[in-house]
Design an enzyme around this catalytic site. Structure first.
Site, PDB file in Angstrom:
ATOM      1  N   CYS A  41       0.782  -1.188   0.067  1.00 18.11           N
ATOM      2  CA  CYS A  41       0.099   0.006   0.045  1.00 18.11           C
ATOM      3  C   CYS A  41       0.931   1.359   0.003  1.00 18.11           C
ATOM      4  O   CYS A  41       1.284   1.660   1.089  1.00 18.11           O
ATOM      5  CB  CYS A  41      -0.954  -0.193   1.098  1.00 18.11           C
ATOM      6  SG  CYS A  41      -2.169   1.455   1.288  1.00 18.11           S
ATOM      7  N   CYS A  43      -0.558   4.064   2.224  1.00 15.75           N
ATOM      8  CA  CYS A  43      -0.211   3.967   3.626  1.00 15.75           C
ATOM      9  C   CYS A  43       1.351   4.094   3.995  1.00 15.75           C
ATOM     10  O   CYS A  43       1.655   4.794   4.923  1.00 15.75           O
ATOM     11  CB  CYS A  43      -0.660   2.589   3.895  1.00 15.75           C
ATOM     12  SG  CYS A  43      -2.019   1.758   3.329  1.00 15.75           S
ATOM     13  N   ASP A  44       2.110   3.655   3.120  1.00 12.24           N
ATOM     14  CA  ASP A  44       3.545   3.531   3.649  1.00 12.24           C
ATOM     15  C   ASP A  44       4.514   4.339   2.644  1.00 12.24           C
ATOM     16  O   ASP A  44       5.676   4.377   3.095  1.00 12.24           O
ATOM     17  CB  ASP A  44       3.935   2.135   3.643  1.00 12.24           C
ATOM     18  CG  ASP A  44       3.042   1.245   4.581  1.00 12.24           C
ATOM     19  OD1 ASP A  44       2.857   1.572   5.648  1.00 12.24           O
ATOM     20  OD2 ASP A  44       2.831   0.123   4.266  1.00 12.24           O
TER      21      ASP A  44
END
Ligand code: NDP
Length: 314
Positions: free
Chosen positions: A138, A141-142
């Protein structure tokens, strides 16, 4: 084997942000929800590390800890949270039947499906070892953790193209590893990738190994046309080769798209079966964020509550 039968008003299947949010709302509305967590209690967030984009946590929070908070909040209002796996359903009658671990049969007036989706992985042992330590599925997300660094992303669909351009805004350099000599992504997305100067596309290439002991410190890629190996000096390795919604047990009963995402009536969580609702990633292949999943979990509980009220079921 004989099965025990239990009757409930509201059954929630799955324990990610969508399931727990549905539980919080359903419990506060006195629906006495019963939740079965599935085999990965807490869902996909339990395999991430830091979550920085969920509102309400200004300092960020570890994914597993956040899911413990979700669980505690759902239990505080009386949700019965149990470990168990739904293996079969029968949605033919007004009461919906769900089998758990082949030992329990639940008869539910409403079912909220929050079974989520699972990212597909390459299947390399190094990918598994470094998952959450530089390997991620992701970028939204990261990606932030790799600001100013060099990263790689595997995949050639719309997700990979979108995530590569997202990463290119944060990172110094993005290597996009494409296994064929063309991309599956829409032409517009491909153009965006090609026009981004700090994305280098490695055509006809496959990942042999992700390097690093505790965190990622490189990736070994082979061009299967030239047979040349190349070591990429990257600290982040993103896999964007698709997701699979966890919806197989519902396929005989609910409408799905060609990838298995459950179709809901737009703007609602309603499926074509009255009293059965689908929320979170099991029905969303576009946004797939914890916060959007939580929002749709709320919709599921409100729709279930209204359905029960209209049907006169208490
Ligand atoms: P897709 O299934 O569309 O694409 C997966 C990609 O990963 C393909 O390019 C595939 O390669 C590649 N791949 C699969 N397995 C491997 C492997 N083992 N090694 C290397 N590469 C691999 O998934 P997406 O997540 O990209 O998209 C899912 C759906 O969501 C699509 O319908 C897409 O259009 C849609 N979507 C739409 C968006 C938008 O409209 N903004 C944004 C994101 C997704 P190959 O091509 O060779 O098979």
């Amino acid at each position: 084997m004989s099965t025990a039968i239990e009757k409930v008003n509201c059954l929630i299947i799955g324990s990610g942000p969508a399931g727990y949010t549905a539980a919080i709302y359903a419990a506060r509305a006195a629906l006495k929800p019963l939740m079965y967590t599935g085999l990965q209690p807490g869902g996909q967030l339990t395999i991430t590390t830091e979550v920085e984009n969920y509102p309400g946590y200004p300092k960020g929070i570890q994914g597993p800890e956040m899911m413990e908070d979700f669980k505690a909040q759902a239990e505080r209002f009386g949700t019965d949270v149990r470990f168990g796996y739904a293996s079969k359903v029968d949605f033919s009658g007004p009461v919906h039947k769900v089998w758990i671990d082949e030992t329990t049969e639940i008869h539910a007036n409403t079912v909220i499906i929050a079974t989520g989706a699972s990212a597909k992985w390459l299947g390399l042992p190094s990918e598994e070892k470094l998952n959450g330590f530089g390997v991620s599925a992701c970028a939204v997300c990261d990606g932030f953790f790799f600001k100013g660094q060099d990263v790689a992303i595997v995949g050639a669909g719309d997700t990979a193209a979108e995530e590569a351009t997202y990463l290119a805004k944060l990172c110094k350099k993005v290597y996009m590893i494409v296994r064929r000599s063309e991309m599956r992504a829409s032409k517009a997305m491909q153009q965006r990738v090609i026009n981004t100067p700090n994305i280098e596309i490695l055509w006809d290439s496959e990942t042999k190994e992700i390097l690093g002991e505790k965190t990622v410190n490189g990736a070994l890629v082979v061009n299967h046309k030239t047979k040349q190996d190349r070591k990429l000096d990257v600290t982040g390795f993103f896999v964007a080769i698709g997701h699979k919604p966890n919806t197989d047990i519902f396929k005989d009963w609910l409408e799905m798209d060609e990838s298995g995402y459950i179709k809901t009536i737009p703007g609602t969580s309603k499926t074509k079966i009255k009293g059965v609702f689908a929320v979170g990633d099991a029905q969303d292949k576009v946004y797939r964020q914890a916060v959007t999943a939580a929002g749709s979990g709320c919709m599921g509980a409100l729709d279930a509550e209204r359905y029960l009220a209209e049907a006169g079921i208490h």
